[in-house]
Scaffold this motif. Structure first.
Motif, mmCIF file in Angstrom:
data_model
loop_
_atom_site.group_PDB
_atom_site.id
_atom_site.type_symbol
_atom_site.label_atom_id
_atom_site.label_comp_id
_atom_site.label_asym_id
_atom_site.label_seq_id
_atom_site.Cartn_x
_atom_site.Cartn_y
_atom_site.Cartn_z
ATOM 1 N N MET A 183 68.824 60.530 -4.352
ATOM 2 C CA MET A 183 68.183 59.552 -5.231
ATOM 3 C C MET A 183 68.210 60.101 -6.656
ATOM 4 N N ARG A 184 68.491 59.207 -7.583
ATOM 5 C CA ARG A 184 68.553 59.582 -8.997
ATOM 6 C C ARG A 184 67.594 58.714 -9.797
ATOM 7 N N ARG A 185 67.182 59.227 -10.943
ATOM 8 C CA ARG A 185 66.275 58.488 -11.821
ATOM 9 C C ARG A 185 67.108 57.844 -12.930
ATOM 10 N N PHE A 186 66.879 56.535 -13.140
ATOM 11 C CA PHE A 186 67.571 55.754 -14.165
ATOM 12 C C PHE A 186 66.534 55.125 -15.085
ATOM 13 N N PHE A 187 66.913 54.954 -16.343
ATOM 14 C CA PHE A 187 66.059 54.325 -17.346
ATOM 15 C C PHE A 187 66.781 53.091 -17.871
ATOM 16 N N PHE A 188 66.020 52.022 -18.080
ATOM 17 C CA PHE A 188 66.590 50.724 -18.435
ATOM 18 C C PHE A 188 66.020 50.261 -19.779
ATOM 19 N N ASP B 146 62.667 52.288 -22.065
ATOM 20 C CA ASP B 146 62.015 52.500 -20.776
ATOM 21 C C ASP B 146 61.610 53.972 -20.686
ATOM 22 N N ALA B 147 60.323 54.242 -20.692
ATOM 23 C CA ALA B 147 59.829 55.620 -20.638
ATOM 24 C C ALA B 147 59.571 56.090 -19.205
ATOM 25 N N ARG B 148 59.409 55.146 -18.271
ATOM 26 C CA ARG B 148 59.085 55.517 -16.883
ATOM 27 C C ARG B 148 60.319 55.668 -16.010
ATOM 28 N N GLY B 149 61.263 54.748 -16.141
ATOM 29 C CA GLY B 149 62.456 54.788 -15.308
ATOM 30 C C GLY B 149 62.182 54.361 -13.881
ATOM 31 N N ALA B 150 63.221 54.460 -13.064
ATOM 32 C CA ALA B 150 63.124 54.091 -11.650
ATOM 33 C C ALA B 150 64.038 54.995 -10.841
ATOM 34 N N THR B 151 63.579 55.385 -9.676
ATOM 35 C CA THR B 151 64.381 56.204 -8.779
ATOM 36 C C THR B 151 65.147 55.273 -7.846
ATOM 37 N N LEU B 152 66.475 55.382 -7.893
ATOM 38 C CA LEU B 152 67.347 54.497 -7.121
ATOM 39 C C LEU B 152 68.403 55.329 -6.400
ATOM 40 N N PRO B 153 69.030 54.760 -5.367
ATOM 41 C CA PRO B 153 70.028 55.506 -4.594
ATOM 42 C C PRO B 153 71.258 55.945 -5.397
ATOM 43 N N GLY B 154 71.671 55.149 -6.381
ATOM 44 C CA GLY B 154 72.876 55.508 -7.124
ATOM 45 C C GLY B 154 73.218 54.501 -8.201
ATOM 46 N N SER B 155 74.408 54.662 -8.776
ATOM 47 C CA SER B 155 74.854 53.824 -9.899
ATOM 48 C C SER B 155 74.973 52.347 -9.536
ATOM 49 N N ALA B 156 75.406 52.060 -8.323
ATOM 50 C CA ALA B 156 75.542 50.651 -7.917
ATOM 51 C C ALA B 156 74.186 49.952 -7.937
ATOM 52 N N SER B 157 73.154 50.637 -7.472
ATOM 53 C CA SER B 157 71.804 50.062 -7.492
ATOM 54 C C SER B 157 71.302 49.902 -8.920
ATOM 55 N N ALA B 158 71.611 50.861 -9.781
ATOM 56 C CA ALA B 158 71.205 50.777 -11.187
ATOM 57 C C ALA B 158 71.909 49.609 -11.876
ATOM 58 N N LYS B 159 73.173 49.416 -11.570
ATOM 59 C CA LYS B 159 73.932 48.292 -12.145
ATOM 60 C C LYS B 159 73.320 46.964 -11.718
ATOM 61 N N GLU B 160 72.992 46.841 -10.446
ATOM 62 C CA GLU B 160 72.394 45.597 -9.947
ATOM 63 C C GLU B 160 71.041 45.347 -10.602
ATOM 64 N N ARG B 161 70.254 46.402 -10.776
ATOM 65 C CA ARG B 161 68.947 46.253 -11.435
ATOM 66 C C ARG B 161 69.122 45.823 -12.888
ATOM 67 N N ALA B 162 70.105 46.387 -13.585
ATOM 68 C CA ALA B 162 70.369 46.000 -14.974
ATOM 69 C C ALA B 162 70.756 44.519 -15.053
#
Length: 86
Positions: free
Chosen positions: A1-6, A17-33
């Motif tokens: 799991m990695r932390r991403f900021f949006f 985004d100061a808190r970020g979100a912990t997601l499984p990977g880049s694909a999940s971060a892309k979908e969230r964006a």
């Protein structure tokens, strides 16, 4: 799991985004964006040019990707079907 900021961009205004979100990977971060930008699009009615975006960063602040959409009517048009809309 990695932390991403949006970080959100809305017609020149940037919201970090100061808190970020912990997601499984880049694909999940892309979908969230994409989800974030979709929600911004369905917000208050926008009647002029608009530039919306979501920049995804990692914990070190490196930009990983950017989802952006800009829309609006041109100030002038040669299309007679759009002339009344401007």
């Amino acid at each position: 799991m990695r932390r991403f900021f949006f970080d959100i961009t809305d017609t020149g205004e940037v919201y970090h985004d100061a808190r970020g979100a912990t997601l499984p990977g880049s694909a999940s971060a892309k979908e969230r964006a994409f989800d974030i930008v979709r929600k911004l699009m369905t917000g208050p009615l926008r009647t002029e040019h608009c530039d919306l975006g979501c920049t995804v960063r990692d914990v070190d602040g490196n930009q990983l990707m950017q989802i952006r959409i800009a829309f609006g009517m041109p100030e002038t048009t040669n299309d007679p079907n759009l002339a009344d809309a401007v």
